[in-house]
Structure formats: structure tokens, C-alpha cells
Write a protein that holds these residues in place. Sequence first.
Motif, short mmCIF file in Angstrom:
data_model
loop_
_atom_site.label_atom_id
_atom_site.label_comp_id
_atom_site.label_asym_id
_atom_site.label_seq_id
_atom_site.Cartn_x
_atom_site.Cartn_y
_atom_site.Cartn_z
N GLY A 46 0.82 -1.21 0.00
CA GLY A 46 0.00 0.00 0.00
C GLY A 46 0.85 1.26 0.00
O GLY A 46 0.58 2.20 -0.74
N ASP A 47 1.92 1.25 0.82
CA ASP A 47 2.80 2.41 0.87
C ASP A 47 3.46 2.65 -0.48
O ASP A 47 3.66 3.79 -0.91
CB ASP A 47 3.88 2.23 1.94
N CYS A 48 3.81 1.56 -1.17
CA CYS A 48 4.41 1.70 -2.50
C CYS A 48 3.41 2.33 -3.47
O CYS A 48 3.79 3.16 -4.30
CB CYS A 48 4.85 0.34 -3.03
N CYS A 49 2.14 1.93 -3.37
CA CYS A 49 1.11 2.51 -4.24
C CYS A 49 0.98 4.00 -3.98
O CYS A 49 0.81 4.79 -4.91
CB CYS A 49 -0.23 1.82 -4.00
N THR A 50 1.08 4.39 -2.70
CA THR A 50 1.03 5.81 -2.36
C THR A 50 2.20 6.52 -3.03
O THR A 50 2.05 7.61 -3.59
CB THR A 50 1.14 6.00 -0.83
N HIS A 51 3.37 5.88 -2.99
CA HIS A 51 4.57 6.45 -3.60
C HIS A 51 4.37 6.67 -5.10
O HIS A 51 4.82 7.67 -5.65
CB HIS A 51 5.75 5.51 -3.34
N PHE A 52 3.68 5.73 -5.75
CA PHE A 52 3.43 5.85 -7.19
C PHE A 52 2.20 6.71 -7.49
O PHE A 52 1.79 6.83 -8.63
CB PHE A 52 3.23 4.47 -7.82
N LYS A 53 1.60 7.26 -6.42
CA LYS A 53 0.38 8.08 -6.54
C LYS A 53 -0.77 7.30 -7.19
O LYS A 53 -1.52 7.83 -8.00
CB LYS A 53 0.67 9.37 -7.32
N LEU A 54 -0.87 6.02 -6.82
CA LEU A 54 -1.96 5.18 -7.32
C LEU A 54 -2.97 4.98 -6.20
O LEU A 54 -2.58 4.70 -5.07
CB LEU A 54 -1.43 3.80 -7.73
N PRO A 55 -4.27 5.12 -6.49
CA PRO A 55 -5.27 4.82 -5.45
C PRO A 55 -5.27 3.33 -5.16
O PRO A 55 -5.14 2.52 -6.08
CB PRO A 55 -6.60 5.25 -6.08
N PHE A 56 -5.40 2.96 -3.88
CA PHE A 56 -5.41 1.54 -3.53
C PHE A 56 -6.32 1.31 -2.34
O PHE A 56 -6.68 2.24 -1.63
CB PHE A 56 -3.99 1.06 -3.19
N ALA A 57 -6.70 0.05 -2.15
CA ALA A 57 -7.51 -0.33 -0.99
C ALA A 57 -6.97 -1.65 -0.47
O ALA A 57 -6.77 -2.58 -1.25
CB ALA A 57 -8.97 -0.48 -1.39
N ILE A 58 -6.72 -1.72 0.83
CA ILE A 58 -6.24 -2.97 1.42
C ILE A 58 -7.44 -3.76 1.93
O ILE A 58 -8.26 -3.23 2.68
CB ILE A 58 -5.24 -2.69 2.57
N GLU A 59 -7.55 -5.01 1.50
CA GLU A 59 -8.64 -5.87 1.96
C GLU A 59 -8.04 -6.92 2.89
O GLU A 59 -7.47 -7.90 2.43
CB GLU A 59 -9.33 -6.53 0.77
N ILE A 60 -8.20 -6.69 4.19
CA ILE A 60 -7.57 -7.57 5.17
C ILE A 60 -8.33 -8.88 5.32
O ILE A 60 -7.76 -9.91 5.63
CB ILE A 60 -7.48 -6.85 6.53
N ASP A 61 -9.64 -8.84 5.09
CA ASP A 61 -10.47 -10.03 5.31
C ASP A 61 -10.33 -11.06 4.18
O ASP A 61 -10.90 -12.14 4.27
CB ASP A 61 -11.93 -9.64 5.48
N LYS A 62 -9.59 -10.72 3.12
CA LYS A 62 -9.46 -11.65 1.99
C LYS A 62 -8.20 -12.49 2.15
O LYS A 62 -7.21 -12.03 2.71
CB LYS A 62 -9.35 -10.86 0.67
N ALA A 63 -8.23 -13.70 1.60
CA ALA A 63 -7.07 -14.58 1.67
C ALA A 63 -6.70 -15.06 0.27
O ALA A 63 -7.54 -15.09 -0.62
CB ALA A 63 -7.36 -15.78 2.56
N TYR A 64 -5.45 -15.45 0.11
CA TYR A 64 -4.99 -15.96 -1.17
C TYR A 64 -5.52 -17.38 -1.35
O TYR A 64 -5.33 -18.22 -0.47
CB TYR A 64 -3.45 -15.94 -1.21
#
Length: 135
Positions: A46-64
Amino acid sequence: MDGNMPNIKNWVVVYPVYINSKKTIAQGRRINVSKACENPTCAEIGDCCTHFKLPFAIEIDKAYPRDFMQRGRVRVLLKKDDGTLFNPAISSRKQLMLRIAELVPRHPGRTKKQEPASASNAGTSKSGKGGKKKR
């Protein structure tokens, strides 16, 4: 983000597994080991996305799906509604993963954390007699 949450259903999904150098391709890694980074977290991605100025959303409840113990994933928006790129340097999912993997090792919270972890591991390994070794 903002009050009217955009439709994140069609955003690109990045699981930390995709850029984890500790995983094999069969386990879900999507980029070259030499370019991947060690055990990235959703927060770091997420921090990297902020660095690239890309909007992002972290979904903690999801699993691989292949490894349901890996919790969390990051949704990233690469293109605006009109089809133009948010960051012209990143035009594809693959490029996004490669760029994130480049940045994560330089993440501020990372450099400090990794050395003590390896040092404390060596101290806790118990020496002495281990299991049966008779033949």
C-alpha cells in the motif's frame, strides 16, 4: 480514500504472494525471483502505491486462494474511468508488481526490522542432543 468509494471490484488485485521471493511459481509468485522481495506485507504494498500516486484499498479479510493462511490483499487502480493511466510509468499489472517489489526492500520500516529477527533466531536455536540418530 473518500466518501463515495469507487467501485473497487474491477481494480487490479495484488496479493503479497505475487512478489514474495520465498515462494515458488507453483505457490503463486508471479515475477522473477531475482526481482521479487522477501515476505512483503499489504501495508508495504500500500505504501508503494502511495509512492506511485496510485489509489489503492487494502482488503484484510481476503485470503490468497492457494494459501489461505496468507491474509490480506491490495486492490490498486491503474487507470482512471476514462482509460488514462494514473501513473504513465505503470501501465500493466506486471509492471506494477515489479515496481512494488523494487520498492518494498527499501521500505522505511523494513531495514530496521530484518536484522534483529535473524540475530534473535540464532540465539534461540537449542544446541545439545536432538532426536534419535542411531542407525
